[in-house]
Design an enzyme around this catalytic site. Structure first.
Site, PDB file in Angstrom:
ATOM      1  N   HIS A  67      14.233  28.982  23.689  1.00  0.00           N
ATOM      2  CA  HIS A  67      14.802  30.267  24.089  1.00  0.00           C
ATOM      3  C   HIS A  67      13.704  31.222  24.512  1.00  0.00           C
ATOM      4  CE1 HIS A  67      14.012  32.625  20.320  1.00  0.00           C
ATOM      5  NE2 HIS A  67      14.232  31.480  19.694  1.00  0.00           N
ATOM      6  N   ASP A 183       8.269  32.785  18.191  1.00  0.00           N
ATOM      7  CA  ASP A 183       9.672  32.389  18.138  1.00  0.00           C
ATOM      8  C   ASP A 183      10.348  33.038  19.347  1.00  0.00           C
ATOM      9  OD1 ASP A 183      12.337  31.903  17.526  1.00  0.00           O
ATOM     10  OD2 ASP A 183      12.413  33.342  15.877  1.00  0.00           O
ATOM     11  N   GLU A 215      19.028  34.011  22.433  1.00  0.00           N
ATOM     12  CA  GLU A 215      19.210  33.208  21.221  1.00  0.00           C
ATOM     13  C   GLU A 215      19.253  34.070  19.974  1.00  0.00           C
ATOM     14  OE1 GLU A 215      17.708  30.704  17.716  1.00  0.00           O
ATOM     15  OE2 GLU A 215      16.974  32.578  18.581  1.00  0.00           O
ATOM     16  N   GLU A 216      18.437  35.118  19.966  1.00  0.00           N
ATOM     17  CA  GLU A 216      18.291  35.931  18.761  1.00  0.00           C
ATOM     18  C   GLU A 216      19.525  36.770  18.447  1.00  0.00           C
ATOM     19  OE1 GLU A 216      16.073  35.375  16.793  1.00  0.00           O
ATOM     20  OE2 GLU A 216      14.258  34.721  17.837  1.00  0.00           O
ATOM     21  N   HIS A 325       9.667  36.990  13.333  1.00  0.00           N
ATOM     22  CA  HIS A 325      10.506  38.192  13.334  1.00  0.00           C
ATOM     23  C   HIS A 325       9.765  39.414  12.793  1.00  0.00           C
ATOM     24  CE1 HIS A 325      14.754  36.448  14.074  1.00  0.00           C
ATOM     25  NE2 HIS A 325      13.836  35.619  14.559  1.00  0.00           N
TER      26      HIS A 325
END
Length: 358
Positions: A67, A183, A215-216, A325
């Site tokens: 992603h 990420d 995606e998140e 994150h």
């Protein structure tokens, strides 16, 4: 794999601002570094597809997924004092947000610097100091002194993205990459590296890379990429949260410098056990360091992909990322390299018989 070129690519993709729904700069950067590997397509959600130039059609299709978005924020309102009220895009721990640099996109499409701010302790009551920090108590300060100045001189408007301001660096001595959005920018780079390593090689399958948006905020992009690609099998690359600094030693399953992580389960997917064991056995046969994980929570694009096309055997090759994150992630280049190596070795061996056995 040329290490210097790969690190430059990872750095460029990592540094690109691209919170959920605003992945334009990431897509542009991926296109630049994947040039010559195949043909590209995009859809209205800013999902990017790359079709390996050696594909022949009429064969089983492998989807390589990652992603392109990162966790960030969106401008919700402009306060009378010129600071910006925001909402999160993706999962944050509120206490990690203040006192960091960010980029705020303005009405001209420029990213301007700001600081995430909260009330200084000098002006807090005892009750406020002891209370959990609420996102509504965190603002972005761009230096404006009024709402009018924020709008007229800084050209701020609501609905614009806010991204962490971090520059990628690599520590050769310790084999450590430090930067933002690992990420899943490490996953995006992994797709490119895999296609580069297999460039010109004859395979028994067709390979399509899908760089999925959003995606998140609920694997939204991958819900479309799998419908378009219609894969028979899939490999999801992910920058997965490392656990080696936050759980008991006996529970550690996703440590940096211990190889990529293959998860058996997470909140939204039970990994196809036959494909999973095939990958783990291959690691053992070839001496590729690997970690296994049983995850209580979290999810990846595999959640959407494995339920598509009447069921798709899917594994997740996760590159461990400490402090995912947050503004900063720490990962090992060797883990990245071994993740790509595993994907390449799987792709070299896949054919219709092997895929149907899963």
């Amino acid at each position: 794999m040329d290490k210097n070129q790969t690190l430059q690519m990872i750095g460029a993709i990592s540094d690109a601002n691209g919170v959920s729904g605003f992945e334009d700069l990431v897509v542009e950067t991926v296109r630049k570094h994947a040039g010559g590997l195949g043909s590209f397509e995009e859809d209205s959600l800013r999902n990017l597809y790359i079709y390996r130039k050696e594909n022949k059609g009429g064969r089983m299709i492998v989807q390589l997924d990652a992603h392109s978005d990162e966790v960030g924020f969106m401008v919700q309102a402009i306060r009378p004092d010129g600071t910006l009220q925001m909402i999160p895009l993706g999962g944050w721990v509120n206490s990690n947000i203040p006192a960091h640099r960010v980029w705020v996109r303005n009405a001209d499409g420029e990213y301007i610097p700001g600081i995430t701010a909260s009330t200084p302790p000098h002006y807090m009551t005892e009750a406020q100091r002891n209370a959990p920090l609420d996102i509504r108590d965190i603002t972005v300060d761009i230096g404006a002194v009024s709402r009018e100045e924020a709008v007229e001189k800084f050209h701020i408007r609501i609905g614009e993205p806010i991204a962490p301001d971090v520059s990628f660096e690599y520590q050769e001595k310790h084999d450590l990459m430090i930067g933002k959005s690992f990420d899943c920018r490490l996953g995006c780079a992994s797709i490119i590296s895999t296609l580069q390593e297999l460039d010109g090689m004859e395979l028994d399958v067709d390979v399509i890379g899908g760089f999925a948006s959003q995606e998140e905020v609920g694997v939204r992009g991958a819900s479309l990429t799998c419908q378009k690609i219609k894969p028979d099998i899939a490999i999801v690359f992910e920058g997965c949260p490392a656990d080696d600094t936050c759980v008991a030693a006996y529970e550690v399953q996703t440590a940096i410098k211990q190889g990529p992580m293959l998860r058996h389960i997470d909140a939204r997917m039970i990994t196809n056990p036959r494909f999973q064991r095939y990958a783990l056995n291959l690691c053992k046969e070839l001496g590729i360091p690997v970690q296994e994980a049983v995850r209580r929570a979290g999810a990846t694009n595999g959640a959407a992909i494995h339920l598509s096309n009447q069921g798709v055997p899917t594994i997740v090759i996760g590159i461990p990322v400490r402090y995912a994150h947050t503004h900063y992630g720490i990962s090992s280049y060797e883990d990245y390299q071994n993740g790509v190596r595993l994907a390449c070795e799987i792709l070299k061996r896949l054919n219709e018989t092997v895929i149907r056995s899963f």
